[in-house]
Write a protein that holds these residues in place. Structure first.
Motif, PDB file in Angstrom:
ATOM      1  N   ILE A  14       0.931  -1.436   0.073  1.00  0.00           N
ATOM      2  CA  ILE A  14      -0.197   0.315  -0.117  1.00  0.00           C
ATOM      3  C   ILE A  14       1.056   1.291   0.242  1.00  0.00           C
ATOM      4  CG2 ILE A  14      -1.915   0.886   1.301  1.00  0.00           C
ATOM      5  CD1 ILE A  14      -3.444  -1.654   2.062  1.00  0.00           C
ATOM      6  N   ALA A  15       1.933   1.523   0.285  1.00  0.00           N
ATOM      7  CA  ALA A  15       2.696   2.740   0.577  1.00  0.00           C
ATOM      8  C   ALA A  15       3.343   2.677  -0.340  1.00  0.00           C
ATOM      9  CB  ALA A  15       4.250   2.164   1.304  1.00  0.00           C
ATOM     10  N   ILE A  16       3.591   1.692  -1.977  1.00  0.00           N
ATOM     11  CA  ILE A  16       3.779   2.687  -3.255  1.00  0.00           C
ATOM     12  C   ILE A  16       2.798   3.601  -3.587  1.00  0.00           C
ATOM     13  CG2 ILE A  16       3.630   2.040  -5.641  1.00  0.00           C
ATOM     14  CD1 ILE A  16       4.930  -1.398  -4.611  1.00  0.00           C
ATOM     15  N   VAL A  17       1.039   3.416  -3.438  1.00  0.00           N
ATOM     16  CA  VAL A  17       0.560   4.383  -4.023  1.00  0.00           C
ATOM     17  C   VAL A  17      -0.186   4.965  -2.633  1.00  0.00           C
ATOM     18  CG1 VAL A  17      -0.216   2.969  -5.584  1.00  0.00           C
ATOM     19  CG2 VAL A  17      -1.318   2.951  -3.291  1.00  0.00           C
ATOM     20  N   VAL A  18       0.288   5.128  -1.324  1.00  0.00           N
ATOM     21  CA  VAL A  18      -0.073   6.065  -1.095  1.00  0.00           C
ATOM     22  C   VAL A  18       0.532   7.556  -0.550  1.00  0.00           C
ATOM     23  CG1 VAL A  18      -0.370   6.505   2.202  1.00  0.00           C
ATOM     24  CG2 VAL A  18      -0.239   4.649   1.376  1.00  0.00           C
ATOM     25  N   PRO A  19       1.883   7.459  -1.058  1.00  0.00           N
ATOM     26  CA  PRO A  19       2.519   9.032  -1.363  1.00  0.00           C
ATOM     27  C   PRO A  19       1.790   9.507  -2.717  1.00  0.00           C
ATOM     28  CG  PRO A  19       3.586   7.534  -1.398  1.00  0.00           C
ATOM     29  CD  PRO A  19       2.952   7.088  -0.826  1.00  0.00           C
ATOM     30  N   ILE A  20       1.545   9.021  -3.544  1.00  0.00           N
ATOM     31  CA  ILE A  20       0.667   9.738  -4.619  1.00  0.00           C
ATOM     32  C   ILE A  20      -0.102   9.987  -4.216  1.00  0.00           C
ATOM     33  CG2 ILE A  20       0.298   9.226  -6.814  1.00  0.00           C
ATOM     34  CD1 ILE A  20       3.073   7.062  -7.182  1.00  0.00           C
ATOM     35  N   VAL A  21      -1.131   9.322  -3.924  1.00  0.00           N
ATOM     36  CA  VAL A  21      -2.837   9.481  -3.470  1.00  0.00           C
ATOM     37  C   VAL A  21      -2.437  10.899  -3.176  1.00  0.00           C
ATOM     38  CG1 VAL A  21      -4.457   8.357  -2.204  1.00  0.00           C
ATOM     39  CG2 VAL A  21      -3.364   7.312  -3.884  1.00  0.00           C
ATOM     40  N   VAL A  22      -1.349  10.859  -1.886  1.00  0.00           N
ATOM     41  CA  VAL A  22      -2.128  12.295  -0.505  1.00  0.00           C
ATOM     42  C   VAL A  22      -1.181  13.262  -1.552  1.00  0.00           C
ATOM     43  CG1 VAL A  22      -2.108  10.568   1.506  1.00  0.00           C
ATOM     44  CG2 VAL A  22      -0.108  11.105   0.713  1.00  0.00           C
ATOM     45  N   ALA A  23      -0.828  13.303  -2.477  1.00  0.00           N
ATOM     46  CA  ALA A  23       0.218  14.424  -3.260  1.00  0.00           C
ATOM     47  C   ALA A  23      -0.722  15.104  -4.247  1.00  0.00           C
ATOM     48  CB  ALA A  23       1.568  14.706  -3.586  1.00  0.00           C
ATOM     49  N   SER A  24      -1.778  13.560  -4.298  1.00  0.00           N
ATOM     50  CA  SER A  24      -1.963  14.277  -5.752  1.00  0.00           C
ATOM     51  C   SER A  24      -2.919  15.068  -5.933  1.00  0.00           C
ATOM     52  CB  SER A  24      -3.212  13.100  -5.849  1.00  0.00           C
ATOM     53  OG  SER A  24      -4.353  12.795  -5.330  1.00  0.00           O
ATOM     54  N   PRO A  25      -3.753  16.248  -4.340  1.00  0.00           N
ATOM     55  CA  PRO A  25      -4.356  17.467  -5.212  1.00  0.00           C
ATOM     56  C   PRO A  25      -2.893  18.494  -5.647  1.00  0.00           C
ATOM     57  CG  PRO A  25      -4.801  16.271  -2.939  1.00  0.00           C
ATOM     58  CD  PRO A  25      -3.465  15.268  -3.493  1.00  0.00           C
TER      59      PRO A  25
END
Length: 673
Positions: free
Chosen positions: A350-361
């Protein structure tokens, strides 16, 4: 000459602790009884329930000295105790230099990671702008950064491996120094479950503890340094993550930092909840592995006796029982590890996509370019890597905690050996001003207060040859152990001669690994005596055929008969020439001729030495001038009778020796007048 008081274990095959007559313990004896007497260590990660139940049962009259229980401390307290010990050792300089080198490398690595994170932004910006020149330049910069990081990683690997070596060297020497001192190894084996399998604690547990301590310690330090570095970077980069709501926009100070911390806390909590049983399961597995290894070694050492009895099937059954317990522990451990993997692996994926998801805004709002978002993601991953150290390393942490507890328990048991005697009466050992051996109201006890030998009072002067006889169970060998300082439970005072002048000879002499020369010169080194001296004593005691094999490496305890081993014991005696000799069934496996030959040394080479013997063989009294009888009574075995040997009887055995042995072995007595 070295002292044999603490170098000789009286290991008589004559079991002197058979059931005594039923006696109600006296109030004093009841007071001496320990609350932990006869009980195993509390069931914990050290002992499973089955082992604890097995340890609680004992044979009637079986020796059970006060057991030692380990009151577990926190991992911090146990680690701090070891660190204090290490800092006072001679290895502290090497360990400190290696540690400082690793810290320096980690600092360099930290700056390299910062440069690598900055490179990510420039590289992806060049890629987004389709700038071929900038793209090629960034590749060259990447190669330079990677070359520097690679050199640092290689240096860190070497220093980390050397730190493992030095830590293990220190800890093993430290445990050996505390274990092999003043009869502690013998007494620790009698201290209950906490003292079993010291070989595994000193070898296997020490290896795992030092290796895991190095790996986890360096990893934690690196994670902490990266966390401190990239938290500030991620905090600044969080300003570019802008949330657009309707016509307005806003940003949250440290938004990415809080997301990283929240994610790490959730993963750490779940890991702890699921993985904490691994600590006790690991310790339980190590204890059962040690039991299996001990059982295998025991079968290997007793292979001849097992074969003679055709006992292979029974031994197989017992070994399979030990193996089944190991397999059960491994199965339980496997199940817990599988459950933990759901957390650790899931957390990683899950850590692979978590930073992209939280930074996507920030990216979708236009506040972040692709390169800028990759810098944010890179910093987030560095922070996450630091924070998830506990999650990813928890199986190793559980393993480390288990080995730390086992090593700490071993150290505590060794340290408590001198303290537990304060709970019961102890035999006082003092040096006699006249260099004699005296027993003053000596009582030797079992730990539950039963008397083995009651109020023995006698004095043995210089040059006497005293034989102690009595039925099995009267406590003869126990009395010898008390003289050697190995059995302290009881009362009264034993006045001893100079410890440097004493030597104990058990029924089965200890034969160290190596050559026959080393066995004869033990406990001194093989080069402490000349070849001529060693060969002379070998001839004297009747092992001339082994002179050519003095320097051959062999398992003497396997290749020699018990009688030949006893002859080596007398050769050792002749070589060291002690003034006081204690024999515990030391001639039990010798024929009449060999017994007369070796006992004749007290009329020749060791004339004037004081001899105190235990024995049952008919005719042994002829070699002594005084006999003490231990007679069992309802109150315990008593020193009941002594008498002087008849001079005519003493002369008869000397004459018999002269007739049966070649005159070249030792000088014939000159005729009177």
């Amino acid at each position: 000459m070295k002292s044999w008081r603490t170098n000789r274990v009286l290991d008589s095959d004559d079991v002197d602790l058979h059931p005594l007559p039923s006696v109600e313990p006296s109030p004093a004896a009841a007071k001496r009884k320990l609350s932990s007497d006869g009980a195993p260590a509390a069931a914990n990660d050290e002992n499973d329930a089955s082992l604890s139940q097995g340890a609680a049962a004992s044979l009637p009259g079986e020796y059970q000295p006060p057991a030692i229980d380990y009151e577990g401390k926190s991992a911090v307290a146990e680690s701090w105790a070891l660190l204090r010990t290490m800092w006072g050792s001679r290895y502290r300089v090497k360990i400190a230099l290696l540690t400082a080198g690793i810290v320096a490398v980690l600092v360099g690595n930290m700056f390299g990671q910062i440069k690598l994170n900055e490179w990510h932004g420039a590289f992806f910006d060049a890629l987004e702008q389709q700038n071929l020149g900038a793209f090629g330049a960034q590749l060259l910069i990447f190669l330079a950064i990677v070359a520097g990081l690679l050199a640092l990683v290689v240096g860190q690997t070497w220093m980390q491996e050397m730190l493992k070596v030095r830590l293990r060297q220190w800890m093993t020497h430290h445990l050996l120094d505390e274990w092999l001192v003043g009869g502690r190894a013998y007494r620790l084996g009698l201290a209950g479950q906490i003292g079993v399998n010291p070989d595994q604690r000193i070898e296997e547990d020490t290896r795992k503890l030092t290796e895991l301590s190095t790996i986890l310690g360096v990893g934690l330090l690196q994670a902490g340094m990266l966390l401190v570095t990239f938290v500030s970077i991620l905090w600044v980069l969080s300003e570019d993550v802008v949330f657009v709501v309707d016509a307005g926009s806003f940003s949250i100070p440290g938004y990415m930092v809080w997301c990283a911390i929240l994610y790490a806390l959730i993963g750490s909590y779940l890991t702890w909840r699921v993985g904490v049983p691994l600590i006790s399961l690991n310790a339980q597995r190590y204890a059962r592995e040690a039991d299996l290894r001990f059982a295998l070694v025991r079968v290997s050492e007793s292979a001849e006796s097992i074969a003679l009895f055709g006992g292979e099937r029974d031994e197989r059954r017992q070994l399979e029982g030990n193996l089944d317990r190991v397999i059960l522990s491994m199965q339980q451990l496997s199940g817990k590890l599988a459950r933990l993997t759901w957390i650790t692996s899931g957390y990683g994926w899950i850590a692979i996509v978590v930073p992209i998801v939280v930074a996507s805004p920030g990216y979708f709002s236009g506040g972040l370019s692709l390169g800028g978002m990759m810098m944010v993601v890179g910093a987030f991953n560095q922070v996450q890597t630091s924070l998830r150290w506990f999650v990813e390393r928890f199986p190793e942490i559980a393993d480390w905690r288990a080995t730390l507890q086992r090593v700490s328990a071993f150290k505590a048991a060794v340290a408590k050996l001198e303290q537990i005697d304060g709970n019961i009466d102890s035999i006082q050992l003092v040096q006699d001003p006249d260099g004699k051996l005296g027993f003053e109201n000596v009582s030797v006890l079992l730990s539950d207060g039963r008397v083995v030998i009651a109020e023995a009072t006698v004095e043995i002067g210089h040059g006497e040859r005293v034989l102690i006889v009595g039925e099995s169970g009267a406590g003869k060998s126990t009395l010898f152990r008390a003289v050697a300082g190995l059995w302290r439970w009881g009362g009264g005072t034993i006045r001893l001669p100079d410890p440097e002048a004493m030597m104990f000879m058990p029924q089965r002499p200890y034969l160290p690994l190596g050559t026959m020369r080393a066995a004869i010169t033990y406990p001194d080194s093989p080069d402490s005596f000349s070849t001529e001296e060693v060969e002379a004593v070998v001839k004297r005691i009747g092992l001339s055929e082994f002179i050519q094999a003095l320097d051959v490496q062999a398992r003497l305890d396997k290749s020699l008969s018990l009688g030949q081993q006893q002859l080596i014991g007398f050769a050792r005696l002749l070589l060291h020439k002690p003034k006081w000799v204690f024999l515990d069934e030391a001639t039990s496996a010798l024929d009449e001729v060999s017994q007369r030959r070796v006992m004749s040394i007290f009329d020749d080479e060791l004339e004037g030495a004081t001899v105190l013997s235990i024995g049952h063989r008919p005719g042994l009294e002829a070699f002594h001038t005084r006999t003490l009888h231990l007679v069992r009574t309802p109150a315990g075995a008593m020193l009941h009778h002594n008498r002087l040997q008849d001079e005519e009887e003493s002369e008869q055995w000397r004459s018999a020796i002269m007739q049966e042995l070649p005159s070249s072995l030792f000088p014939q007595p000159k005729p009177a007048g």
